[in-house]
Design a protein around this motif. Structure first.
Motif, PDB file in Angstrom:
ATOM      1  N   GLY A  71     -18.291  10.039  22.618  1.00 45.18           N
ATOM      2  CA  GLY A  71     -18.900  10.574  21.406  1.00 45.18           C
ATOM      3  C   GLY A  71     -17.871  11.214  20.492  1.00 45.18           C
TER       4      GLY A  71
ATOM      5  N   GLN B 136     -15.697   9.559  17.332  1.00 42.69           N
ATOM      6  CA  GLN B 136     -16.103   9.514  15.925  1.00 42.69           C
ATOM      7  C   GLN B 136     -15.839  10.854  15.223  1.00 42.69           C
ATOM      8  OE1 GLN B 136     -16.584   6.456  16.123  1.00 42.69           O
ATOM      9  NE2 GLN B 136     -17.307   6.428  18.233  1.00 42.69           N
TER      10      GLN B 136
ATOM     11  N   THR C 235     -26.916   7.700  22.162  1.00 41.70           N
ATOM     12  CA  THR C 235     -26.490   6.557  21.340  1.00 41.70           C
ATOM     13  C   THR C 235     -25.450   5.717  22.081  1.00 41.70           C
ATOM     14  OG1 THR C 235     -26.843   7.863  19.334  1.00 41.70           O
ATOM     15  CG2 THR C 235     -25.528   5.857  19.126  1.00 41.70           C
TER      16      THR C 235
ATOM     17  N   ALA D  92     -22.540   3.118  17.730  1.00 39.97           N
ATOM     18  CA  ALA D  92     -21.894   4.229  17.040  1.00 39.97           C
ATOM     19  C   ALA D  92     -20.642   3.774  16.303  1.00 39.97           C
ATOM     20  CB  ALA D  92     -21.525   5.322  18.031  1.00 39.97           C
ATOM     21  N   THR D  93     -20.046   2.659  16.742  1.00 42.75           N
ATOM     22  CA  THR D  93     -18.826   2.175  16.106  1.00 42.75           C
ATOM     23  C   THR D  93     -18.733   0.663  16.254  1.00 42.75           C
ATOM     24  OG1 THR D  93     -16.409   2.338  16.088  1.00 42.75           O
ATOM     25  CG2 THR D  93     -17.481   2.560  18.218  1.00 42.75           C
TER      26      THR D  93
END
Length: 342
Positions: A148, A151, A182, A187-188
């Motif tokens: 996490g 980001q 997530t 997320a990316t």
């Protein structure tokens, strides 16, 4: 007990089994309502990242962890009884019960602190690395964090400074595939995290966390390089067996995915590798597991029986020695009113 073989893998297995069992007992303490705070984050399934990296650290090295850092601290040599007492909010804990699960620290073992803020512990290792370089201490500082934090802008500022100043720093992403609820690919777009590190001029590597020996080998190279002034980044790919926190039933994951993910068990993989290679026999490992279970059972008894911190210790370790303690609001109001009435 002594294992039958002189195998370093056996020692890594011992470390991972101790982490796994400790985490299971932490969960028990939480369910019994005897832990401090309302949140608890387990690292079950991630043991290889802690055991593999900490195995190649030197005594003078330092580190920070995130909110899921019990296993890392234990792999570094922490006393599980003091850890459990801290999680239980007791005076006998590492921070006298004031830190709880997410804020344990111990300078004697180089633990600069755990941080519940996503990415919050990352910049601290830049300062530690700068200090080590300036003082010529030959110490590497390592930041452990979850995917996490990939980001978070503070990571990129920190990597840039570490590379620019050639600091003895290693950034370790424990990629358990989920930042809270997530999934990482939601997320990316690019999950090749080592590419991001290389763009700043760091060494970068990604390793499958199933095999703790692979983690250790990757960490050894990166730590050796960092010690000589070339900072690095390591992403250890693991699977978080349970939800974000102990009470999180992870409704965002399909049952089939969880069943498949839990097959990536580094503890069972190391055990099977020891047996299949003939380095250990099942009986010896079973006996070791029982010994560790008894050790960790005792941590709960120690935590439950330990005393809670006295109210009078509230401001200890908060203000400098010799500084007056803060005046309670009620006392301040009474003092002001008494002066006005005079």
């Amino acid at each position: 007990m002594t294992l039958t073989a002189n195998s370093h893998l056996a020692e890594l297995y011992r470390t991972m089994r101790r982490i796994r069992t400790f985490e299971e007992r932490v969960g028990e303490l939480f369910v019994r309502g005897q832990s401090a705070g309302s949140m608890l984050h387990l690292s079950i399934g991630e043991e290889s990242s802690a055991a593999g990296v900490c195995d190649v650290m030197k005594p003078q090295d330092t580190f920070t962890t995130h909110h899921r850092g019990h296993g890392i601290f234990l792999a570094r040599g922490a006393d599980p009884k003091r850890m459990m007492a801290e999680i239980g909010g007791k005076e006998t804990g590492y921070c006298h019960g004031k830190g709880g699960s997410m804020h344990i620290a111990d300078m004697a073992l180089g633990h600069l602190g755990a941080n519940a803020i996503v990415g919050g512990g990352i910049p601290a290792v830049v300062g530690a690395g700068l200090s080590s370089k300036y003082l010529k201490q030959d110490a590497v500082s390592i930041a452990f964090f979850g995917d996490g934090a990939m980001q978070q802008g503070i990571l990129y500022e920190s990597m840039n400074m570490a590379a620019l100043w050639s600091l003895p720093v290693l950034f370790v992403c424990v990629n358990n595939q989920y930042g809270m609820g997530t999934r990482i690919d939601q997320a990316t777009r690019n999950t090749a995290f080592d590419e991001r590190a290389r763009a700043f001029g760091l060494n970068g590597a990604v390793v499958n966390g199933l095999d703790v020996e692979d983690v250790r080998d990757a960490a050894r190279w990166l730590i050796d390089e960092a010690r000589s002034g070339k900072p690095g980044f390591l992403s250890v790919e693991v699977y978080r067996f349970f939800g974000h926190a102990r009470m999180d039933k992870s409704p965002y994951r399909a049952e089939a995915e969880e069943l498949e993910g839990r097959k990536k068990d580094p503890v069972l993989f190391a055990r099977a590798k020891l047996i299949d290679s003939g380095l250990e026999n099942e009986g010896a490992l079973d006996a070791l597991d029982r010994e560790i279970a008894a050790e960790m059972d005792a941590t709960i008894d120690f935590a439950v029986e330990s005393r809670a911190p006295a109210l009078s210790s509230m401001f200890r370790d908060v203000y400098a020695v010799g500084e007056p303690e803060p005046e309670p609001v009620r006392a301040r109001i009474d003092r002001v009113l008494a002066r006005e009435d005079a």
